[in-house]
Design an enzyme around this catalytic site. Structure first.
Site, PDB file in Angstrom:
ATOM      1  N   GLY A  71       2.549   2.169  10.746  1.00 14.47           N
ATOM      2  CA  GLY A  71       3.461   3.302  10.587  1.00 14.47           C
ATOM      3  C   GLY A  71       4.178   3.688  11.879  1.00 14.47           C
ATOM      4  N   GLU A  86      -6.867   4.323   7.831  1.00 13.13           N
ATOM      5  CA  GLU A  86      -6.727   5.763   7.518  1.00 13.13           C
ATOM      6  C   GLU A  86      -7.994   6.283   6.841  1.00 13.13           C
ATOM      7  OE1 GLU A  86      -2.999   5.358   5.448  1.00 13.13           O
ATOM      8  OE2 GLU A  86      -2.051   4.841   7.355  1.00 13.13           O
ATOM      9  N   GLU A 112      -4.970  -5.376  10.609  1.00 14.06           N
ATOM     10  CA  GLU A 112      -3.970  -4.329  10.819  1.00 14.06           C
ATOM     11  C   GLU A 112      -4.267  -3.588  12.120  1.00 14.06           C
ATOM     12  OE1 GLU A 112      -2.145  -2.947   6.860  1.00 14.06           O
ATOM     13  OE2 GLU A 112      -4.033  -1.884   7.080  1.00 14.06           O
ATOM     14  N   ASN A 153       0.860  -1.183   0.000  1.00 14.93           N
ATOM     15  CA  ASN A 153       0.000   0.000   0.000  1.00 14.93           C
ATOM     16  C   ASN A 153       0.898   1.236   0.000  1.00 14.93           C
ATOM     17  OD1 ASN A 153      -1.821   2.029   0.500  1.00 14.93           O
ATOM     18  ND2 ASN A 153      -2.378   1.332   2.567  1.00 14.93           N
ATOM     19  N   SER A 166       3.649  -2.206  10.279  1.00 20.03           N
ATOM     20  CA  SER A 166       5.105  -2.247  10.484  1.00 20.03           C
ATOM     21  C   SER A 166       5.711  -3.614  10.160  1.00 20.03           C
ATOM     22  CB  SER A 166       5.468  -1.808  11.908  1.00 20.03           C
ATOM     23  OG  SER A 166       5.035  -0.475  12.130  1.00 20.03           O
ATOM     24  N   HIS A 224      -9.394   0.468   5.045  1.00 20.75           N
ATOM     25  CA  HIS A 224      -8.116   0.819   5.680  1.00 20.75           C
ATOM     26  C   HIS A 224      -8.370   1.797   6.826  1.00 20.75           C
ATOM     27  CE1 HIS A 224      -4.120   2.312   6.397  1.00 20.75           C
ATOM     28  NE2 HIS A 224      -3.684   1.213   5.817  1.00 20.75           N
ATOM     29  N   LYS A 283       0.054   4.259  -0.313  1.00 18.62           N
ATOM     30  CA  LYS A 283      -0.604   5.449   0.267  1.00 18.62           C
ATOM     31  C   LYS A 283      -0.367   6.663  -0.638  1.00 18.62           C
ATOM     32  CE  LYS A 283      -0.185   3.219   4.679  1.00 18.62           C
ATOM     33  NZ  LYS A 283      -0.101   3.292   6.121  1.00 18.62           N
TER      34      LYS A 283
HETATM   35  P1  PGA Z   1       2.966   0.193   7.614  1.00 23.28           P
HETATM   36  O1  PGA Z   1       1.497   0.375   6.991  1.00 23.28           O
HETATM   37  O2  PGA Z   1       3.524  -1.084   7.029  1.00 23.28           O
HETATM   38  O3  PGA Z   1       3.725   1.424   7.160  1.00 23.28           O
HETATM   39  O4  PGA Z   1       2.813   0.113   9.078  1.00 23.28           O
HETATM   40  C1  PGA Z   1       0.645  -0.706   6.815  1.00 23.28           C
HETATM   41  C2  PGA Z   1      -0.657  -0.235   6.213  1.00 23.28           C
HETATM   42  O5  PGA Z   1      -1.111   0.863   6.520  1.00 23.28           O
HETATM   43  O6  PGA Z   1      -1.285  -0.961   5.405  1.00 23.28           O
END
Ligand code: PGA
Length: 247
Positions: A170, A94, A164, A9, A210, A92, A11
């Site tokens: 992140g 976000e 997740e 992803n 992460s 997701h 983003k």
């Molecule tokens: P990250 O993000 O690997 O940077 O923690 C995962 C995601 O948001 O799908």
């Protein structure tokens, strides 16, 4: 059979030339044909990247669940289908957090993608305060019940679930393999109880948050973890390769 999947992803990252360079590198990597690799670039780059590769699928991070109409600024699922997009992300954290996407709206998005024959990677996961109250399993199963479990068994087979935990996204703080396995096993159990064993055995459940080259092997070795949804580490070709070869 459950598929092994590594999804990146991106983003809202990368300029066009960087996106092209990254995909060129990913395409030249040799990864087992048993592993499905998908990347989710920003919309703008999808149509160019779609034509560049057969060993790497290109998906969309978002869409609006109507075919056409007066929805300024949105991109519809039928427009993505027309381009040849085969995968979308739904749910997701976000999008849930910053764009107020509710379980009910996500249900509409799931239905609209499946009606257009587009495979859904459905994200679920709890915030830290819910984990601290030890209510994370209830929280995640409720997300699935409200957005996914109305589907028929046949429809659900076109869905991959990505667990997740929000506190791991992140942040550099990964769930331990034990925490991931517990939640993945709980998700699979709820699918088996809602549908049946065969459906439960066929749905891939990815871990996200992460995930990186140093923890992917341990996470992917868990019996109920079928791969990863990768954010930050998917922006580096070497890291995405290392993760894709961690099974
Ligand atoms: P990250 O993000 O690997 O940077 O923690 C995962 C995601 O948001 O799908």
């Amino acid at each position: 059979m459950r598929k092994k999947i590594v999804a990146g992803n991106w983003k809202m990252n990368l300029l066009q030339h960087e996106a092209n360079e990254l995909v060129n590198k990913l395409v030249s990597q040799e990864v087992s044909s048993e592993v499905i690799r998908i990347v989710f670039p920003p919309y703008l780059y999808i149509s160019e990247l779609l034509n560049s590769t057969s060993n790497l699928a290109i998906g969309a991070q978002n869409f609006y669940p109507k075919d056409f109409g007066a929805y300024t600024g949105e991109v519809s699922i039928s427009q993505l289908k027309d381009l040849g997009v085969k995968y979308v992300l739904v749910g997701h954290s976000e999008r849930r957090m910053y764009f107020n996407e509710s379980n009910t709206f996500l249900k509409e998005k799931v239905d609209s993608a499946l009606a257009n024959d587009i495979h859904v990677i459905f994200c679920c996961g709890e915030p830290l305060e819910i984990r601290d109250q030890n209510k994370h399993e209830l929280f995640v199963i409720n997300q699935l019940e409200e957005s996914l479990f109305h589907l028929s068994a046949e429809q659900l087979k076109n869905v991959t679930i990505a667990y997740e935990p929000i506190w791991a996204i992140g942040t550099g703080r990964t769930a331990s393999s034990q925490q991931a396995e517990e939640m993945h096993a709980c998700i699979r159990k709820s699918i088996i109880e809602t549908y049946n064993q065969e459906v439960g055995d066929s749905i891939s459940i990815l871990y996200g948050g992460s995930c990186n080259p140093s923890n992917a092997k341990e996470l992917f070795a868990c019996p109920n973890v079928d791969g990863g949804l990768i954010g930050g580490a998917s922006l580096k070709a070497e890291d995405f390769y290392a993760i894709s070869t961690s099974f």
